[in-house]
Design a protein around this motif. Structure first.
Motif, mmCIF file in Angstrom:
data_model
loop_
_atom_site.group_PDB
_atom_site.id
_atom_site.type_symbol
_atom_site.label_atom_id
_atom_site.label_comp_id
_atom_site.label_asym_id
_atom_site.label_seq_id
_atom_site.Cartn_x
_atom_site.Cartn_y
_atom_site.Cartn_z
ATOM 1 N N MET A 151 -0.068 -2.085 12.706
ATOM 2 C CA MET A 151 -0.438 -3.312 12.002
ATOM 3 C C MET A 151 -1.034 -4.329 12.972
ATOM 4 O O MET A 151 -0.420 -4.673 13.978
ATOM 5 C CB MET A 151 0.803 -3.900 11.326
ATOM 6 C CG MET A 151 0.546 -5.158 10.501
ATOM 7 S SD MET A 151 -0.572 -4.931 9.098
ATOM 8 C CE MET A 151 0.306 -3.666 8.140
ATOM 9 N N ALA B 257 -11.642 -9.730 1.363
ATOM 10 C CA ALA B 257 -10.179 -9.736 1.319
ATOM 11 C C ALA B 257 -9.679 -11.050 0.739
ATOM 12 O O ALA B 257 -10.422 -12.040 0.660
ATOM 13 C CB ALA B 257 -9.605 -9.541 2.729
ATOM 14 N N VAL C 32 -4.577 -9.785 3.463
ATOM 15 C CA VAL C 32 -3.983 -10.340 4.673
ATOM 16 C C VAL C 32 -3.086 -11.497 4.249
ATOM 17 O O VAL C 32 -3.193 -12.001 3.135
ATOM 18 C CB VAL C 32 -5.057 -10.824 5.685
ATOM 19 C CG1 VAL C 32 -6.016 -9.696 6.036
ATOM 20 C CG2 VAL C 32 -5.827 -12.033 5.158
ATOM 21 N N GLU D 48 3.270 1.413 12.583
ATOM 22 C CA GLU D 48 2.270 1.407 11.516
ATOM 23 C C GLU D 48 0.902 0.927 11.992
ATOM 24 O O GLU D 48 -0.068 0.933 11.224
ATOM 25 C CB GLU D 48 2.760 0.539 10.350
ATOM 26 C CG GLU D 48 4.015 1.100 9.684
ATOM 27 C CD GLU D 48 4.518 0.261 8.516
ATOM 28 O OE1 GLU D 48 3.880 -0.769 8.200
ATOM 29 O OE2 GLU D 48 5.546 0.638 7.931
ATOM 30 N N LYS E 71 -9.212 -6.088 0.268
ATOM 31 C CA LYS E 71 -8.254 -5.981 1.349
ATOM 32 C C LYS E 71 -7.298 -7.172 1.275
ATOM 33 O O LYS E 71 -7.606 -8.202 0.640
ATOM 34 C CB LYS E 71 -8.973 -5.956 2.698
ATOM 35 C CG LYS E 71 -9.836 -4.727 2.920
ATOM 36 C CD LYS E 71 -9.003 -3.490 3.168
ATOM 37 C CE LYS E 71 -9.863 -2.327 3.613
ATOM 38 N NZ LYS E 71 -9.029 -1.126 3.893
ATOM 39 N N PHE F 4 -12.239 -5.193 9.203
ATOM 40 C CA PHE F 4 -12.517 -4.446 7.970
ATOM 41 C C PHE F 4 -13.895 -3.797 8.006
ATOM 42 O O PHE F 4 -14.468 -3.476 6.968
ATOM 43 C CB PHE F 4 -12.363 -5.374 6.762
ATOM 44 C CG PHE F 4 -10.956 -5.889 6.584
ATOM 45 C CD1 PHE F 4 -9.865 -5.063 6.809
ATOM 46 C CD2 PHE F 4 -10.730 -7.201 6.196
ATOM 47 C CE1 PHE F 4 -8.568 -5.529 6.650
ATOM 48 C CE2 PHE F 4 -9.433 -7.679 6.045
ATOM 49 C CZ PHE F 4 -8.345 -6.846 6.260
ATOM 50 N N HIS G 129 2.021 -5.764 0.550
ATOM 51 C CA HIS G 129 1.346 -4.557 1.044
ATOM 52 C C HIS G 129 0.061 -4.913 1.793
ATOM 53 O O HIS G 129 -1.006 -4.351 1.549
ATOM 54 C CB HIS G 129 1.062 -3.595 -0.110
ATOM 55 C CG HIS G 129 2.293 -3.222 -0.878
ATOM 56 N ND1 HIS G 129 3.276 -2.402 -0.358
ATOM 57 C CD2 HIS G 129 2.722 -3.605 -2.118
ATOM 58 C CE1 HIS G 129 4.251 -2.263 -1.255
ATOM 59 N NE2 HIS G 129 3.943 -2.991 -2.314
ATOM 60 N N VAL G 130 0.197 -5.847 2.731
ATOM 61 C CA VAL G 130 -0.971 -6.349 3.450
ATOM 62 C C VAL G 130 -1.550 -5.315 4.414
ATOM 63 O O VAL G 130 -0.843 -4.411 4.885
ATOM 64 C CB VAL G 130 -0.646 -7.641 4.237
ATOM 65 C CG1 VAL G 130 -0.308 -8.780 3.290
ATOM 66 C CG2 VAL G 130 0.477 -7.402 5.246
ATOM 67 N N ASP G 131 -2.826 -5.490 4.699
ATOM 68 C CA ASP G 131 -3.521 -4.661 5.680
ATOM 69 C C ASP G 131 -3.486 -5.278 7.070
ATOM 70 O O ASP G 131 -3.807 -4.601 8.060
ATOM 71 C CB ASP G 131 -4.982 -4.489 5.250
ATOM 72 C CG ASP G 131 -5.103 -3.802 3.899
ATOM 73 O OD1 ASP G 131 -4.815 -2.603 3.834
ATOM 74 O OD2 ASP G 131 -5.473 -4.484 2.908
ATOM 75 N N ARG G 132 -3.107 -6.557 7.147
ATOM 76 C CA ARG G 132 -3.118 -7.268 8.431
ATOM 77 C C ARG G 132 -2.193 -8.472 8.318
ATOM 78 O O ARG G 132 -2.097 -9.081 7.244
ATOM 79 C CB ARG G 132 -4.559 -7.729 8.722
ATOM 80 C CG ARG G 132 -4.870 -8.034 10.152
ATOM 81 C CD ARG G 132 -6.382 -8.019 10.387
ATOM 82 N NE ARG G 132 -7.109 -9.122 9.757
ATOM 83 C CZ ARG G 132 -8.401 -9.068 9.428
ATOM 84 N NH1 ARG G 132 -9.107 -7.977 9.663
ATOM 85 N NH2 ARG G 132 -8.994 -10.111 8.874
ATOM 86 N N ARG H 296 -5.501 -6.343 -5.100
ATOM 87 C CA ARG H 296 -5.580 -4.971 -4.594
ATOM 88 C C ARG H 296 -6.220 -4.052 -5.637
ATOM 89 O O ARG H 296 -7.049 -3.199 -5.297
ATOM 90 C CB ARG H 296 -4.192 -4.474 -4.212
ATOM 91 C CG ARG H 296 -4.185 -3.091 -3.575
ATOM 92 C CD ARG H 296 -2.832 -2.742 -2.948
ATOM 93 N NE ARG H 296 -1.753 -2.723 -3.926
ATOM 94 C CZ ARG H 296 -0.796 -3.645 -4.025
ATOM 95 N NH1 ARG H 296 -0.770 -4.680 -3.197
ATOM 96 N NH2 ARG H 296 0.144 -3.543 -4.939
#
Length: 337
Positions: A240, A165, A195, A238, A193, A317, A215-218, A188
């Motif tokens: 998160m 990430a 963050v 969501e 990933k 992840f 558009h973060v995953d964390r 991306r």
């Protein structure tokens, strides 16, 4: 060791918010300075520890970057990371997603390849020695330019198969996530990933930007999201994950007292909070120290601590089948404790 201390130390957990440069203990700083002939502005380990009286994030960053100057060779980065993995394993960490700041090193002439080779060799050592799995998060320094971040992403190109990430750290106020929207889109597109630190010292709007523009995953930290009820509801809806760092929050005056820390309020509002150590050499504790401190300050039960540990795996992840195996290990641990 009390029963709670023992419970925490043996509780299976992941660490998701750890800056490897922030695990540089004063003793290792001095040893590496001597090994590499690097001058540092301290005469003793005690001098370094005395300097750890931060009043804000920038005060911390100033000493953080000075300390990183002793990291020069592949062996230095290996030794730094291996020292962390040894400490983490003793704390019950069986998976670690560690952040590194390549610009801190490339800007002073240390090759990107030198940094990552040292970290990867330590990660292999952690798996062999401790059975620990590890992942790398490459962070962009947000006080530097978007162009500098793009240059770092280009340097990483040969190593993308070893990086899980990208992240965003350093001075938050005045450097909103929107500054890095294009480089995050590029990362991306490369399959990485995403963050980002948001809502530590920066306002809730920075958390919105991290979600809507990066558009973060964390979300790393995220404390100030609690000021915005609509944002809290969204983060909960969501699912998160927030990588919360209690002793860091205390040391950097994000909270005035751990007795007022919002970790259990986050959980009560449906947020997927986790407990992490951030920069443990500077903030006075590794991950089990953070669990112990927040458990004592907030009176957290073993069930709540187990929820935090579960969140650390579901927010990781790792592949779903591995996460399921780790969750089962927590259930087995609770059944036998």
């Amino acid at each position: 060791m009390t029963d709670l201390d023992s419970f925490i130390a043996r509780l299976p957990k992941a660490e998701l918010h750890l800056h490897i440069e922030g695990s540089l203990e004063p003793e290792l700083m001095f040893a590496l300075a001597k090994r590499n002939g690097v001058s540092i502005p301290y005469t003793s380990v005690e001098d370094v520890r005395a300097a750890y009286a931060f009043s804000n994030l920038q005060d911390f960053l100033d000493i953080y970057y000075a300390g990183a100057s002793v990291l020069v060779t592949e062996a230095d980065f290996h030794d730094l990371a291996m020292a962390y993995f040894d400490r983490a394993a003793a704390d019950g960490v069986i998976h670690a997603e560690i952040m590194f700041d390549p610009q801190t090193h490339t800007d002073r002439g240390v090759a990107f390849d030198t940094v990552i080779r040292g970290l990867l060799s330590a990660m292999a050592g952690a798996e062999t020695k401790h059975g620990m799995t590890c992942a790398l998060i490459m962070c962009f320094l947000r006080h530097l330019s978007e162009q500098a971040a793009f240059e770092t992403l280009a340097m990483a190109e040969p190593w993308l198969g070893t990086i899980a990430a990208v992240g965003l750290d350093s001075s938050e106020v005045g450097h909103p996530p929107s500054k890095f929207a294009r480089v995050y889109a590029a990362a991306r597109a490369k399959g990485l990933k995403l963050v980002a630190h948001a809502g530590e010292e920066g306002p809730p709007e920075y958390v919105h930007e991290a979600l809507d523009l990066l558009h973060v995953d964390r979300i790393d930290h995220g404390n100030r999201a609690l000021e915005d009820p609509v944002l809290v509801e969204r983060l909960a809806r969501e699912g998160m994950t927030l990588t919360v760092c209690p002793l860091s929050n205390l040391k950097l005056c994000v909270v005035g007292d751990l007795a007022d820390h919002p970790i259990d309020r986050m959980l009560a509002q449906g947020l997927k909070a986790t407990v992490n150590s951030d920069d443990p050499a500077y903030f006075g504790g590794y991950v089990a120290d953070n669990y112990r401190a927040i458990a004592a300050a907030r009176g957290l039960s073993q069930d709540v601590l187990a929820t935090l540990a579960r969140n650390s795996f579901t927010g990781s992840f790792l592949p779903p089948e591995t996460i399921a195996r780790h969750l089962a290990s927590i259930d087995a641990y609770l059944a036998g404790s």
